[in-house]
Design a protein around this motif. Structure first.
Motif, short mmCIF file in Angstrom:
data_model
loop_
_atom_site.label_atom_id
_atom_site.label_comp_id
_atom_site.label_asym_id
_atom_site.label_seq_id
_atom_site.Cartn_x
_atom_site.Cartn_y
_atom_site.Cartn_z
N MET A 272 0.82 -1.18 0.00
CA MET A 272 0.00 0.00 0.00
C MET A 272 0.86 1.23 0.00
O MET A 272 1.90 1.26 0.64
N SER A 273 0.35 2.22 -0.72
CA SER A 273 1.10 3.46 -0.72
C SER A 273 0.40 4.44 0.20
O SER A 273 -0.82 4.45 0.33
N THR A 274 1.17 5.21 0.82
CA THR A 274 0.60 6.21 1.71
C THR A 274 0.60 7.54 0.99
O THR A 274 1.55 7.88 0.29
N ALA A 275 -0.49 8.26 1.15
CA ALA A 275 -0.62 9.54 0.48
C ALA A 275 0.02 10.61 1.35
O ALA A 275 -0.11 10.62 2.56
N THR A 276 0.70 11.48 0.68
CA THR A 276 1.32 12.59 1.41
C THR A 276 0.27 13.65 1.68
O THR A 276 -0.84 13.63 1.12
N ALA A 277 0.59 14.56 2.51
CA ALA A 277 -0.35 15.62 2.90
C ALA A 277 -0.75 16.46 1.69
O ALA A 277 -1.91 16.86 1.55
N SER A 278 0.22 16.71 0.80
CA SER A 278 -0.11 17.51 -0.37
C SER A 278 -1.04 16.76 -1.32
O SER A 278 -1.92 17.35 -1.95
N GLU A 279 -0.86 15.43 -1.42
CA GLU A 279 -1.76 14.64 -2.27
C GLU A 279 -3.18 14.62 -1.70
O GLU A 279 -4.16 14.73 -2.44
N VAL A 280 -3.28 14.49 -0.38
CA VAL A 280 -4.59 14.49 0.28
C VAL A 280 -5.27 15.84 0.06
O VAL A 280 -6.46 15.91 -0.25
N ALA A 281 -4.51 16.92 0.20
CA ALA A 281 -5.07 18.26 0.00
C ALA A 281 -5.53 18.44 -1.44
O ALA A 281 -6.59 19.01 -1.71
N ARG A 282 -4.74 17.93 -2.38
CA ARG A 282 -5.10 18.02 -3.79
C ARG A 282 -6.37 17.22 -4.07
O ARG A 282 -7.28 17.69 -4.76
#
Length: 94
Positions: A1-11
């Protein structure tokens, strides 16, 4: 599983908000178009009913004028004809 970074979550959140906003705008535009169509239909119905009412009123006025003219003609004709002679009563001695 890949974890989403904060910037990806915000996007992703921003994209989701954009999609919801766009959907609401499309729905609002569709509702406005629908209301405009209903308004045009209502205006057309009112204009049609008004035309029918005006035609009916004109027909009734013409019929009333014709009846009045017929009454005038009948009165004029009656005035031109001599009054009928009165019948004399038979006397009891005859």
């Amino acid at each position: 599983m890949s974890t989403a970074t904060a910037s990806e979550v915000a996007r992703l959140r921003a994209e989701e908000r954009f999609k919801k906003t766009a959907l609401r705008e499309r729905e609002a535009a569709e509702a406005r178009r629908h209301e405009e169509e209903r308004g045009r239909a209502e205006t057309a119905k009112v204009e049609r009913l008004r035309a029918l009412r005006l035609a009916r009123d004109a027909e009734q006025a013409a019929a009333a004028a014709l009846r009045l003219e017929e009454k005038r003609a009948a009165a004029e004709l009656a005035a031109q004809q001599p009054a009928p002679a009165k019948r004399q009563r038979r006397s009891a001695q005859s």
